[in-house]
Write a protein that holds these residues in place. Sequence first.
Motif: not given
Lengths: 176, 180
Positions: A17-19, A21-25
């Motif tokens: 789940r951690l991997q 996570l979206p890499s962009e915000i």
Amino acid sequence: MNTYESEEERLRALADRLQGLPSEIEPERDLWPEIAARIQEPAPSVRSHRNRRLLQAAAALAIFAGGVMVGRGTPQAPPAQAPTQAPAPIRLEPDALRSAIEVQRTGSEYVAALATLRSTDDPKVRLQGREAALSTLYGAARELTRISPEDRGASNILETVSTARTRSPEPRPVKF
Amino acid sequence: MEPIVKLENPSELLVARARQRDARAFEELYRLHHRRVYALALRMTGNVSSAEEVTQEAFVRAWEALPSFRGESSFSTWMHGLTVHVVLRHERTERRRTARVEATDDLGRFGVEARGARPETSLGLERAVAALPEGARRVLVLHDVEGYRHAEISRLLGIAVGTVKAQLHRARKLVLEAVK
């Protein structure tokens, strides 16, 4: 499934789940304008450093001149006061006050005029500006020493400016 | 019409122009990479205002350092490493300046702003990560989210590999507890 396996499973699932996570915000505001303002500030150079010193000298002289004029207009100063007491407000004769304000105003104009020289890259203009600035500084310093001949600070300024006028503005040696 | 020269990475040309002090090219680079930098900064610092400051500082530093960027890694990787350094420096300064502000309200923004996020599943996780103690959070973000290795984290943070592993284990346990 025992407790150990269950925890292992949960940790593995967490890692997935951690991997995932979206890499962009997207930031909630545009951060670029402040970055743009910062990167467009001119980098300090040797020349601007020299100019800054000249401006500092001019500003110091203008402030000093203002201070001397204020001092001249002050009626006989009272003897030394206890250090805990706030200094008494300076009361000036109207003419002296006008003179002090005038010195301060023209001093500011002088510094502001000098500051505009920074925007030019023309060496001729810079050289002329330097000469005019030093002449003015020299004249002001000479007046200061006349106003208060015992003032060592004023004598030092006069001496420094006098030496600067006789020196070339580009003392850097040529490297081959 | 097909371009004559195809660039595998659109950042390459922009980097070349930005190295020659082309601010517009650098803005393009910013537009391409800022979300990635901001996500890293937000997760590592745990609050929005610090993340904004770090993002800006990282790009200012990048602009200053671009002339020495040799392209041995991609711009994105380079920018990523630079951001981590800026975060660490920022936190050192912040610690000295003031006690850490717990900005719990900021955490609500994770789920809504994350591009491609599934708010119903990632929001709770983001909150749990942000609520971790500073040391544990940094290690977890660098290892589990960003894919750094133990040794790399050890070098970056200046702590022993054993400490990295212990922090990571602790962080995972805390997150698991929080999202249970």
